[in-house]
Scaffold this active site. Structure first.
Site, PDB file in Angstrom:
ATOM      1  N   ASP A   1      -0.453   6.324  -6.131  1.00 43.70           N
ATOM      2  CA  ASP A   1       0.807   5.953  -5.486  1.00 43.70           C
ATOM      3  C   ASP A   1       1.500   4.794  -6.218  1.00 43.70           C
ATOM      4  OD1 ASP A   1       2.699   6.240  -3.442  1.00 43.70           O
ATOM      5  OD2 ASP A   1       1.172   6.317  -1.869  1.00 43.70           O
TER       6      ASP A   1
ATOM      7  N   ASP B   1       8.916  10.510   0.836  1.00 40.43           N
ATOM      8  CA  ASP B   1       7.947  11.154   1.727  1.00 40.43           C
ATOM      9  C   ASP B   1       8.583  12.222   2.618  1.00 40.43           C
ATOM     10  OD1 ASP B   1       6.382   9.232   0.595  1.00 40.43           O
ATOM     11  OD2 ASP B   1       5.547   8.512   2.489  1.00 40.43           O
TER      12      ASP B   1
ATOM     13  N   TRP C   1       7.413   8.872  -6.483  1.00 45.40           N
ATOM     14  CA  TRP C   1       8.567   9.289  -5.650  1.00 45.40           C
ATOM     15  C   TRP C   1       9.854   9.504  -6.457  1.00 45.40           C
ATOM     16  CZ3 TRP C   1       7.476   3.801  -4.301  1.00 45.40           C
ATOM     17  CH2 TRP C   1       6.231   3.669  -3.678  1.00 45.40           C
ATOM     18  N   GLY C   2       9.727   9.805  -7.755  1.00 46.98           N
ATOM     19  CA  GLY C   2      10.929  10.078  -8.556  1.00 46.98           C
ATOM     20  C   GLY C   2      11.482   8.865  -9.290  1.00 46.98           C
TER      21      GLY C   2
HETATM   22  C1  GLA Z   1       3.236   6.807   0.232  1.00 44.48           C
HETATM   23  C2  GLA Z   1       3.094   8.222  -0.288  1.00 44.48           C
HETATM   24  C3  GLA Z   1       2.571   9.116   0.815  1.00 44.48           C
HETATM   25  C4  GLA Z   1       1.249   8.597   1.345  1.00 44.48           C
HETATM   26  C5  GLA Z   1       1.415   7.150   1.816  1.00 44.48           C
HETATM   27  C6  GLA Z   1       0.084   6.510   2.177  1.00 44.48           C
HETATM   28  O1  GLA Z   1       4.245   6.702   1.196  1.00 44.48           O
HETATM   29  O2  GLA Z   1       4.316   8.695  -0.781  1.00 44.48           O
HETATM   30  O3  GLA Z   1       2.423  10.444   0.343  1.00 44.48           O
HETATM   31  O4  GLA Z   1       0.277   8.679   0.346  1.00 44.48           O
HETATM   32  O5  GLA Z   1       2.006   6.354   0.791  1.00 44.48           O
HETATM   33  O6  GLA Z   1       0.251   5.195   2.606  1.00 44.48           O
END
Ligand code: GLA
Length: 391
Positions: A126, A183, A161-162
């Site tokens: 992440d 998300d 996330w891009g």
């Molecule tokens: C981020 C990720 C999610 C998940 C959460 C866990 O938001 O994008 O997919 O893994 O963290 O805290």
């Protein structure tokens, strides 16, 4: 490590968030084996955030929370492996994970070693709490090197996330899949916007490095950790799964598979849809129509109503001289989603036609020339397979 088709499996986050434990993971694995998920290809079981203690151990290593995982992670991995699955875990490129647990910034090599010793086969990585002055791309490269240093084949699932257009550089770092979007939430608007935001980037997705548009919410029906907004029904879930399959995105299920509805289970185990997602040629679809939907039903003002940018037609070349077609209606009313064959390279003058079948029901839909105009329900989809034949 070769990765020819989009990864498939289950991830704990969407339903369980922090409420994860050794018995839960074992039960999910048993369910996935017994109900045919493993046989269908869902072979990764991934524990997401919130698995560790809030502090590293004296030796600097990450420590599994003994209340959640009393026998440690290797015991979970061994069990999951004994059923025939691959085992996935989670860390983060920043100093803490998104939920505030210790993460791998400046600990990459030690953490990779720990994961390898536990028998981890997949690492979701992440991007929360990343130091402002550090270089994100370089730190994904660092974890990639750290995973390589273990000598173990570990699928590297980056999740930024891009940020910084990952479709342009993740592949060159040895990453196997990269989250390109924020998300997902368990509602129609969230998943349809996520999928449509990547239509222009999927050309850079394919074998060995797949664009990941997040874990699926199919079957959650508003229960769990990402249940926000209007609950989806089976029509919406079919659209979600059809989008992920047509786009060749990783299929990481997020629902509680122990209590999956029959409709959702049949959907995610549909051989016709999985065949499209897992096609060995690994091509992404052409966008052959992206535009308005017209509704001309009885309650339309003045006889018809127009919804801009709510129709989508995807056309995918597959192996064995086959094609897949996905028709999507994002409008709040039913309507016809057009597929003009010339837009996919088959002009009316060619002397050839397309022979369609429904990808899910396998019903033969006959031979069509020039175009297909199928009614698609509001928020719905149709997925077809076809072959080219003499007209
Ligand atoms: C981020 C990720 C999610 C998940 C959460 C866990 O938001 O994008 O997919 O893994 O963290 O805290």
């Amino acid at each position: 490590m070769l990765l020819t088709t989009p990864p498939m499996g289950w991830n704990s986050w969407n339903t369980f968030g922090p409420h994860i434990s050794d018995p839960l993971i074992r039960e999910m694995a048993v369910t996935m084996k017994d109900r045919g998920y493993l046989a269908a290809g869902y072979n990764y079981i991934v524990i997401d955030d919130c698995w560790s203690l809030r502090e590293r151990g004296r030796d600097g290593r990450l420590v599994p929370d003994p209340e959640k995982f009393p026998d440690g992670m290797k015991a979970v991995a061994d069990f999951v492996h004994s059923l025939g699955f691959q085992f996935g875990m989670y860390s983060c490129a920043g100093v803490q994970t998104c939920a505030g647990y210790p993460a791998s910034y400046d600990h990459e090599f030690l953490d990779a070693q720990t994961f390898a010793e536990w028998g981890v086969d997949y690492l979701k990585y992440d991007f929360c709490n990343f130091p402002a002055n550090a270089d994100g791309q370089n730190r994904y490269a660092t974890m990639s090197m750290a995973l390589k240093s273990t000598g173990r084949d570990i699928l590297f699932a980056a999740c930024n996330w891009g940020t910084d257009k990952p479709w342009k550089w993740m592949k060159s770092l040895g990453v196997h899949m990269y989250r390109s979007t924020g998300d997902i939430q368990d509602n129609f608007r969230s998943f349809s916007e996520i999928a449509r935001s990547q239509l222009d980037n999927f050309c850079m997705s394919g074998p060995n490095c797949f664009n990941d548009i997040d874990m699926l919410t199919v079957g959650m029906y508003g229960k769990g950790n990402v249940a926000l907004g209007d609950t989806c029904g089976d029509t919406e879930y079919q659209t979600q799964f059809a989008l992920w399959c047509m786009l060749g995105a990783p299929l990481m299920l997020g629902a509680d598979l122990r209590s999956m509805s029959e409709a959702s289970e049949q959907l995610v185990l549909s051989p016709g849809l999985l065949r499209i997602n897992q096609d060995p040629e690994g091509r992404v679809p052409q966008v052959v129509y992206r535009g308005r939907m017209i509704y001309n039903g009885p309650d339309a003002p003045g006889g018809w109503e127009e919804f801009p940018d709510t129709g989508l037609t995807l056309f995918k070349h597959m192996s064995d001289h086959e094609f897949a077609v996905g028709l999507f209606n994002f409008a709040p009313k039913p309507g016809q989603v057009p597929f003009i064959f010339a837009d996919a390279g088959l002009p009316a003058t060619s002397g050839y036609a397309l022979h369609f079948s429904d990808a899910i029901t396998v019903e033969d839909l006959g031979i069509r020339r020039d175009y297909l105009n199928l009614m698609v329900p509001s928020h719905g989809s149709r997925v077809l397979r076809c072959r080219i034949e003499k007209a």
